[in-house]
Design a protein around this motif. Sequence first.
Motif, mmCIF file in Angstrom:
data_model
loop_
_atom_site.group_PDB
_atom_site.id
_atom_site.type_symbol
_atom_site.label_atom_id
_atom_site.label_comp_id
_atom_site.label_asym_id
_atom_site.label_seq_id
_atom_site.Cartn_x
_atom_site.Cartn_y
_atom_site.Cartn_z
ATOM 1 N N VAL A 90 0.763 33.587 -8.552
ATOM 2 C CA VAL A 90 -0.310 32.693 -9.003
ATOM 3 C C VAL A 90 0.006 32.183 -10.408
ATOM 4 C CG1 VAL A 90 -2.743 32.520 -9.659
ATOM 5 C CG2 VAL A 90 -2.107 33.761 -7.593
ATOM 6 N N ALA A 91 -0.189 30.879 -10.634
ATOM 7 C CA ALA A 91 -0.064 30.276 -11.958
ATOM 8 C C ALA A 91 -1.400 29.658 -12.349
ATOM 9 C CB ALA A 91 1.022 29.213 -11.975
ATOM 10 N N THR A 92 -1.798 29.838 -13.604
ATOM 11 C CA THR A 92 -3.032 29.242 -14.115
ATOM 12 C C THR A 92 -2.689 27.981 -14.900
ATOM 13 O OG1 THR A 92 -4.051 31.432 -14.292
ATOM 14 C CG2 THR A 92 -5.105 29.624 -15.495
ATOM 15 N N THR A 95 -6.059 21.777 -17.334
ATOM 16 C CA THR A 95 -5.943 20.332 -17.237
ATOM 17 C C THR A 95 -6.480 19.673 -18.510
ATOM 18 O OG1 THR A 95 -8.079 20.248 -16.092
ATOM 19 C CG2 THR A 95 -6.099 20.363 -14.730
ATOM 20 N N ASP A 96 -6.340 18.355 -18.594
ATOM 21 C CA ASP A 96 -6.690 17.631 -19.813
ATOM 22 C C ASP A 96 -8.167 17.766 -20.188
ATOM 23 O OD1 ASP A 96 -4.114 16.821 -20.157
ATOM 24 O OD2 ASP A 96 -4.381 14.832 -19.290
ATOM 25 N N ASP A 97 -9.036 17.999 -19.204
ATOM 26 C CA ASP A 97 -10.465 18.122 -19.518
ATOM 27 C C ASP A 97 -10.858 19.545 -19.920
ATOM 28 O OD1 ASP A 97 -10.256 19.435 -17.137
ATOM 29 O OD2 ASP A 97 -11.758 18.227 -16.072
ATOM 30 N N GLY A 98 -9.854 20.432 -20.046
ATOM 31 C CA GLY A 98 -10.124 21.789 -20.506
ATOM 32 C C GLY A 98 -10.435 22.787 -19.414
ATOM 33 N N THR A 99 -10.543 22.331 -18.186
ATOM 34 C CA THR A 99 -10.815 23.249 -17.085
ATOM 35 C C THR A 99 -9.532 23.947 -16.641
ATOM 36 O OG1 THR A 99 -10.513 21.494 -15.439
ATOM 37 C CG2 THR A 99 -12.746 21.832 -16.293
ATOM 38 N N HIS A 100 -9.707 25.086 -15.976
ATOM 39 C CA HIS A 100 -8.574 25.860 -15.489
ATOM 40 C C HIS A 100 -8.605 25.926 -13.969
ATOM 41 C CE1 HIS A 100 -8.720 27.156 -19.691
ATOM 42 N NE2 HIS A 100 -7.497 27.606 -19.546
ATOM 43 N N ARG A 101 -7.433 25.906 -13.387
ATOM 44 C CA ARG A 101 -7.314 26.081 -11.941
ATOM 45 C C ARG A 101 -6.125 26.981 -11.659
ATOM 46 N NH1 ARG A 101 -4.581 20.746 -9.203
ATOM 47 N NH2 ARG A 101 -4.328 22.276 -7.547
ATOM 48 N N GLU A 102 -6.170 27.671 -10.544
ATOM 49 C CA GLU A 102 -5.083 28.545 -10.155
ATOM 50 C C GLU A 102 -4.318 27.930 -8.995
ATOM 51 O OE1 GLU A 102 -6.534 32.467 -9.412
ATOM 52 O OE2 GLU A 102 -6.484 32.992 -11.553
#
Length: 433
Positions: A90-92, A95-102
């Motif tokens: 898994v990589a975290t 994004t540019d809006d500051g949110t995180h996704r895995e």
Amino acid sequence: MRERVPHVLVVGGGHVGLTLTLRLQQRLRRGEARVTLVDARGYMTYRPFLPEVAAGSVEPRNVVVPLRPALPGTDVVTGEVTRVRHADRVATVRTDDGTHREIGYDVLVVAPGSISRTLPVPGLAEHAVGFTTVEQAVHLRDRVLAHLDLAEATDDPAVRARALTFVFVGGGYAGVEALAEVEDMARYALRLHRGLRAADLRFVLVEAGDRILPEVGARLARYAADVLRERGIEVLPRTTLASCAGGRVVLTDGQEFDAATVVWTAGVEAHPVLGATDLPLDGRRRLRVRADLRVEGVESAWGAGDSCAVPDVTAPGTFCAPNAQHAVRQARRLADNLVAVLRGGAPREYRHRHVGSVATLGLHRGVAQVRGLRLRGYPAWLLHRLHHLSRVPTAGRKAGVLLGWLQSALFPRESVSAGVLSPPAEPGRAVRP
């Protein structure tokens, strides 16, 4: 039931990431694997042309390759990888809006590239300019032109001297080429400043080692230093920057003077994202990989480029230099090895003997050392241009670079500042030059 398709995650869209992913698109069969590339910028920068961007002879858009149109068969994610848990695959990504996704994956390719190496020099983070991105190259050009305008407008000799003093720290490829091209541009721009003379300009090159351009050999390095000195540039080997706090430059050779512009090109270091992974690193915080580009002791993880300690099998006990020549060739070998492993085959070692070095010293001047042949002056400069023109990705960028050179040869250079006076941000960097 349909068999699950392996998911390959590529971290970084620089020389390695773009070259590798392009080759995977060519080599993989339909449905053989799914490829995702994550990059903080969303485009690849051809760094060898940054000095010419700073000089105005190459347009910025012609040294960057947007990843999405170049990689139509790849999922491109614009964001910064902040953590990798390879044990969980898994990589975290932020994004540019500051949110995180895995993002989950089966196979990992680590190629984040390098960042400017900084030292705890007083004033460095506040007053120096880096030279690793196209934004920084454009900023440097604008900064130099803006200070020429300032110098002509002021009646204060101290303000004028400070505005016209430019210090470049680092005598490798980046520092020498950037200084030579920018000095050429500044000297040319003086034609439009009747109140200034060439003697008013002060360019200083600071190098901690015994000589500049260690990559091209001692004889050519001496020639390069002589060419720069003939142009009035101060070349200071065995010297380091002690401070630039408040715009006051202090050198270890005892000199002190004011300078409005300090350009930091004193080497690179591994990308800090590697410290947020569970992958093995060496003492310089580079990813430890084997000669076949697989990460040491880890399954389904690969690495190449500046942030990886790639063994040089042509010189046992050493590692490949962090340059574009190795990065592109490692990317191709890694792609071929990855395809081979996916098909049940065995990977091959990366083996490439260094073929030579080329460097520009400004318009119509250069040095080159290729397969034992030493060139200098116009032939070396021409070889430098032809070599990098052949390496810049995509036919459209090649055409754009050629047209820029043609325009520069036929018409006067543009000498207008865009007014970009704030250093641009650099992803993954809390404090940068």
